[in-house]
Design a protein around this motif. Structure first.
Motif, short mmCIF file in Angstrom:
data_model
loop_
_atom_site.label_atom_id
_atom_site.label_comp_id
_atom_site.label_asym_id
_atom_site.label_seq_id
_atom_site.Cartn_x
_atom_site.Cartn_y
_atom_site.Cartn_z
N ASP A 91 -0.61 -1.69 -24.42
CA ASP A 91 -2.04 -1.46 -24.57
C ASP A 91 -2.84 -1.92 -23.35
N ASP A 92 -2.13 -2.41 -22.34
CA ASP A 92 -2.75 -2.76 -21.07
C ASP A 92 -1.65 -2.99 -20.05
N GLY A 93 -2.01 -2.86 -18.79
CA GLY A 93 -1.04 -3.10 -17.72
C GLY A 93 -1.67 -3.98 -16.66
N ILE A 94 -1.75 -3.44 -15.44
CA ILE A 94 -2.34 -4.19 -14.34
C ILE A 94 -3.39 -3.31 -13.66
N TYR A 95 -4.43 -3.94 -13.15
CA TYR A 95 -5.54 -3.19 -12.57
C TYR A 95 -5.14 -2.49 -11.28
N SER A 96 -4.39 -3.20 -10.42
CA SER A 96 -3.99 -2.65 -9.14
C SER A 96 -2.86 -3.50 -8.57
N THR A 97 -2.34 -3.09 -7.43
CA THR A 97 -1.35 -3.89 -6.73
C THR A 97 -1.96 -5.24 -6.34
N ARG A 98 -1.12 -6.29 -6.35
CA ARG A 98 -1.52 -7.65 -5.98
C ARG A 98 -2.57 -8.23 -6.94
N CYS A 99 -2.51 -7.83 -8.20
CA CYS A 99 -3.44 -8.36 -9.19
C CYS A 99 -2.73 -9.25 -10.21
N PHE A 100 -1.65 -9.90 -9.80
CA PHE A 100 -1.03 -10.90 -10.66
C PHE A 100 -0.60 -12.08 -9.80
N ALA A 101 -0.40 -13.23 -10.44
CA ALA A 101 0.04 -14.43 -9.72
C ALA A 101 0.95 -15.25 -10.63
N ASN A 102 1.95 -15.87 -10.02
CA ASN A 102 2.80 -16.82 -10.74
C ASN A 102 2.06 -18.15 -10.77
N ILE A 103 1.69 -18.62 -11.95
CA ILE A 103 0.89 -19.83 -12.07
C ILE A 103 1.72 -21.02 -12.53
N GLY A 104 3.04 -20.90 -12.47
CA GLY A 104 3.90 -21.99 -12.89
C GLY A 104 4.14 -21.98 -14.38
N ASN A 105 5.03 -22.86 -14.82
CA ASN A 105 5.38 -22.96 -16.24
C ASN A 105 5.87 -21.61 -16.78
N SER A 106 6.54 -20.83 -15.91
CA SER A 106 7.07 -19.51 -16.27
C SER A 106 5.99 -18.61 -16.87
N GLN A 107 4.86 -18.53 -16.18
CA GLN A 107 3.78 -17.68 -16.64
C GLN A 107 3.18 -16.89 -15.48
N HIS A 108 2.74 -15.69 -15.79
CA HIS A 108 1.97 -14.88 -14.86
C HIS A 108 0.53 -14.78 -15.35
N LEU A 109 -0.40 -14.83 -14.41
CA LEU A 109 -1.79 -14.50 -14.68
C LEU A 109 -2.03 -13.10 -14.14
N VAL A 110 -2.59 -12.24 -14.96
CA VAL A 110 -2.70 -10.82 -14.62
C VAL A 110 -4.13 -10.33 -14.82
N ILE A 111 -4.62 -9.59 -13.84
CA ILE A 111 -5.87 -8.85 -14.03
C ILE A 111 -5.49 -7.47 -14.55
N GLY A 112 -5.74 -7.25 -15.82
CA GLY A 112 -5.43 -5.97 -16.43
C GLY A 112 -6.61 -5.02 -16.33
N ASN A 113 -6.51 -3.92 -17.03
CA ASN A 113 -7.59 -2.94 -17.03
C ASN A 113 -8.72 -3.31 -17.98
N TYR A 114 -8.39 -4.13 -18.97
CA TYR A 114 -9.37 -4.46 -19.99
C TYR A 114 -9.62 -5.96 -20.14
N SER A 115 -8.76 -6.77 -19.54
CA SER A 115 -8.94 -8.22 -19.66
C SER A 115 -8.11 -8.93 -18.59
N VAL A 116 -8.38 -10.21 -18.43
CA VAL A 116 -7.53 -11.08 -17.63
C VAL A 116 -6.67 -11.85 -18.61
N TYR A 117 -5.36 -11.85 -18.40
CA TYR A 117 -4.48 -12.46 -19.39
C TYR A 117 -3.34 -13.22 -18.72
N ILE A 118 -2.74 -14.11 -19.49
CA ILE A 118 -1.52 -14.81 -19.07
C ILE A 118 -0.42 -14.51 -20.08
#
Length: 205
Positions: free
Chosen positions: A154-181
């Motif tokens: 129901d969502d993916g990523i907004y564009s290339t280079r719109c995610f980051a590894n924030i540690g604790n085995s998690q990604h922070l992602v700028i999606g098309n509808y929200s920012v999520y981890i």
């Protein structure tokens, strides 16, 4: 993209040339094409929009075969992976063409129609981000080599280079509808709400 893999500098122009690398033995500023890189039917090297490391292999995603501007072939859901790379500071043994003697392969991520826009390692997994979904990739340990599982559709990523590894085995992602981890396993957590989310998306559009 530019990153270090296996003590080598990997450079992927992404739009007009195949992935390349350099070592301390090359002349300063000199780059050479990845060994055993794939060619298209016209014997020209294919172009990968995204190249990333995953465990001890490389993966290439969103492929383009150049055959002249009107005849170019775009494969935006194609996911390629190299064989295991076991020699330190060398890519000589890397293979990209699948055979019974290596672990290279090729798959199309077909669960949703969106393009692959980026991806990166997350713990033991590789996460492929499409424009409309998120796909988890894992090593199988058998002849299938890799398995692909769509985890969010129901969502993916907004564009290339719109995610980051924030540690604790998690990604922070700028999606098309929200920012999520997310951790690649459980349900994602939306972290941008209300006015902050509205303001951020107004700035990036």
């Amino acid at each position: 993209q530019i990153f270090v893999f296996n003590e080598l500098l990997i450079v992927n122009p992404a739009v007009d040339a195949p992935p390349q690398f350099t070592t301390a033995t090359n002349a300063p500023g000199s780059l050479v094409e990845l060994p055993n890189w794939l060619n298209d039917n016209d014997d020209e090297p294919i172009i990968a929009r995204i190249v990333r490391p995953f465990n001890n292999r490389l993966v290439a995603m969103n492929i383009k075969e150049e055959r002249g501007s009107e005849a170019d072939v775009f494969l935006p859901i194609d996911f390629l992976w190299s064989s295991h790379i076991t020699s330190i500071a060398s890519l000589v043994a890397a293979e990209w063409s699948s055979s019974t003697t290596n672990t290279a392969g090729d798959a199309f991520l077909l669960d949703t129609p969106g393009k692959i826009l980026d991806g990166g390692q997350l713990g033991e997994f590789f996460i492929a981000y499409k424009s409309d979904s998120v796909v988890r990739v894992r090593e199988t340990g058998d002849t299938y080599v890799l398995a692909f599982e769509s985890i969010f559709e129901d969502d993916g990523i907004y564009s290339t280079r719109c995610f980051a590894n924030i540690g604790n085995s998690q990604h922070l992602v700028i999606g098309n509808y929200s920012v999520y981890i997310h951790d690649g396993q459980s349900q994602r957590q939306d972290i941008a709400k209300d006015k902050f989310k509205d303001t951020m998306y107004a700035l990036v559009k």
